[in-house]
Design an enzyme around this catalytic site. Structure first.
Site, PDB file in Angstrom:
ATOM      1  CG  HIS A  39       1.497 -12.810 -11.167  1.00 41.03           C
ATOM      2  ND1 HIS A  39       0.247 -12.356 -11.544  1.00 41.03           N
ATOM      3  CD2 HIS A  39       1.585 -14.090 -11.634  1.00 41.03           C
ATOM      4  CE1 HIS A  39      -0.388 -13.311 -12.204  1.00 41.03           C
ATOM      5  NE2 HIS A  39       0.394 -14.369 -12.261  1.00 41.03           N
TER       6      HIS A  39
ATOM      7  CB  SER B 167     -10.257 -10.175 -15.042  1.00 42.39           C
ATOM      8  OG  SER B 167      -8.877 -10.376 -15.278  1.00 42.39           O
TER       9      SER B 167
HETATM   10  P1  OAD Z   1      -7.566  -7.434 -13.613  1.00 39.82           P
HETATM   11  O1  OAD Z   1      -7.357  -5.980 -13.789  1.00 39.82           O
HETATM   12  O2  OAD Z   1      -7.492  -8.300 -14.813  1.00 39.82           O
HETATM   13  O3  OAD Z   1      -8.966  -7.704 -12.922  1.00 39.82           O
HETATM   14  C1  OAD Z   1      -9.368  -6.979 -11.792  1.00 39.82           C
HETATM   15  C2  OAD Z   1     -10.707  -7.489 -11.330  1.00 39.82           C
HETATM   16  O4  OAD Z   1     -11.024  -6.803 -10.126  1.00 39.82           O
HETATM   17  C3  OAD Z   1     -11.857  -7.242 -12.312  1.00 39.82           C
HETATM   18  O5  OAD Z   1     -12.595  -8.452 -12.481  1.00 39.82           O
HETATM   19  C4  OAD Z   1     -12.687  -6.174 -11.623  1.00 39.82           C
HETATM   20  O6  OAD Z   1     -14.087  -6.306 -11.881  1.00 39.82           O
HETATM   21  C5  OAD Z   1     -12.400  -6.434 -10.165  1.00 39.82           C
HETATM   22  N1  OAD Z   1     -12.566  -5.292  -9.270  1.00 39.82           N
HETATM   23  C6  OAD Z   1     -12.428  -3.971  -9.517  1.00 39.82           C
HETATM   24  N2  OAD Z   1     -12.628  -3.245  -8.410  1.00 39.82           N
HETATM   25  C7  OAD Z   1     -12.913  -4.136  -7.417  1.00 39.82           C
HETATM   26  C8  OAD Z   1     -13.216  -4.009  -6.023  1.00 39.82           C
HETATM   27  N3  OAD Z   1     -13.273  -2.831  -5.424  1.00 39.82           N
HETATM   28  N4  OAD Z   1     -13.429  -5.145  -5.330  1.00 39.82           N
HETATM   29  C9  OAD Z   1     -13.375  -6.366  -5.925  1.00 39.82           C
HETATM   30  N5  OAD Z   1     -13.098  -6.535  -7.223  1.00 39.82           N
HETATM   31  C10 OAD Z   1     -12.869  -5.439  -7.965  1.00 39.82           C
HETATM   32  O7  OAD Z   1      -6.506  -7.906 -12.491  1.00 39.82           O
HETATM   33  P2  OAD Z   1      -6.002  -9.382 -12.160  1.00 39.82           P
HETATM   34  O8  OAD Z   1      -7.065 -10.390 -12.410  1.00 39.82           O
HETATM   35  O9  OAD Z   1      -5.390  -9.336 -10.812  1.00 39.82           O
HETATM   36  O10 OAD Z   1       0.108  -9.823 -13.856  1.00 39.82           O
HETATM   37  O11 OAD Z   1      -4.855  -9.550 -13.231  1.00 39.82           O
HETATM   38  C11 OAD Z   1      -4.079 -10.704 -13.228  1.00 39.82           C
HETATM   39  C12 OAD Z   1      -2.680 -10.391 -13.652  1.00 39.82           C
HETATM   40  O12 OAD Z   1      -2.703  -9.675 -14.891  1.00 39.82           O
HETATM   41  C13 OAD Z   1      -1.939  -9.444 -12.718  1.00 39.82           C
HETATM   42  O13 OAD Z   1      -1.357 -10.113 -11.631  1.00 39.82           O
HETATM   43  C14 OAD Z   1      -0.894  -8.840 -13.606  1.00 39.82           C
HETATM   44  C15 OAD Z   1      -1.755  -8.576 -14.805  1.00 39.82           C
HETATM   45  O14 OAD Z   1      -1.138  -8.487 -16.022  1.00 39.82           O
HETATM   46  C16 OAD Z   1       1.359  -9.434 -14.198  1.00 39.82           C
HETATM   47  O15 OAD Z   1       1.689  -8.273 -14.329  1.00 39.82           O
HETATM   48  C17 OAD Z   1       2.287 -10.575 -14.423  1.00 39.82           C
END
Ligand code: OAD
Length: 228
Positions: free
Chosen positions: A104, A172
């Protein structure tokens, strides 16, 4: 050397003080995606978009890699490790990981709005209106916005298909095409998912779910893999 492929998301950087997107205190609860992270947002209100990413960049300058990032770097002593990250921070690189593919984009880079091949490292954290590329056009964040193509998904799929072990950490799995990578991994390959809130309903074969924070779960898993 066995090949470990890792898919990371915002959760791996949470313990470094960077907000995730969809958790209770996540960025998308205080900002609307369509206001700050789409080509339409950039057309309507580029100042707001720049401000959003300037804040993210400023926070990144104060953040340090945490034990989760450091554990992944340590894995390289015994494995051929490739990290596919949805994160735009540089904490994997700063932790010492040497093969990091950003799906990204990258927060510390900016690019031309007339020629996307002109990508620059930004000095400091601030990008402003009037900051131009060598061809005289406005610079934008080097970020893949919603509605834009994800060019690095092509090498990412190749990596996922070639894994001997596949790790998913802190995502997520709601944003495609990144979320589909887990399904590209061959059935027989051992897979691990580390996330304290992991959804219990992933119907993927050979998936071991570790409901821990990355800073706890990853060092423990890495120690196990290094011993094994
Ligand atoms: P999310 O915010 O959707 O998900 C974050 C995940 O991290 C969740 O499943 C939480 O349970 C988990 N989490 C929280 N704290 C944690 C910890 N200490 N250790 C391990 N896991 C933990 O973020 P992404 O899945 O990265 O894209 O989101 C994907 C994309 O959506 C991002 O790259 C961004 C966003 O919109 C763009 O901006 C293009």
């Amino acid at each position: 050397m066995k090949k470990i492929v890792v898919l990371t998301g915002a959760g791996i950087s949470a313990e470094s003080g960077l907000q995730t997107f969809r958790d209770g205190d996540g960025l998308w609860h205080n900002h609307r995606v369509e206001d700050v992270a789409t080509p339409g947002a950039w057309e309507r209100d580029p100042e707001l978009v720049l401000e959003f990413y300037n804040q993210r960049r400023q926070q990144l300058f104060d953040a340090q890699p945490n034990p989760g990032h450091l554990a992944l770097a340590k894995l390289e002593s015994r494995f051929d490790v490739s990290i596919i990250t949805q994160n735009v921070d540089d904490l994997h690189e700063r932790a010492g990981s040497t093969h990091v593919l950003h799906l990204h984009g990258e927060l510390k880079k900016v690019r031309s709005t007339v020629d996307p091949s002109l990508v620059y490292d930004l000095e400091g954290w601030e990008l402003n209106m009037g900051d131009c590329c060598e061809k005289g056009s406005q610079l934008r964040p080097h970020i893949v916005w919603f509605g834009e193509a994800v060019p690095n998904i092509i090498p990412a799929v190749t990596m996922a298909r070639s894994a001997d072990i596949f790790l998913v950490v802190g995502t997520s799995l709601k944003v495609y095409p990144a979320a589909g990578l887990l399904e590209q991994v061959p059935d027989g390959v051992q897979k691990y998912l580390i996330d304290p809130n992991a959804n219990p309903e992933y119907y993927v074969s050979n998936l071991h779910v570790i409901r821990e924070k990355a800073g706890i779960g990853l060092p423990a898993l890495v120690d196990e893999l290094l011993k094994g």
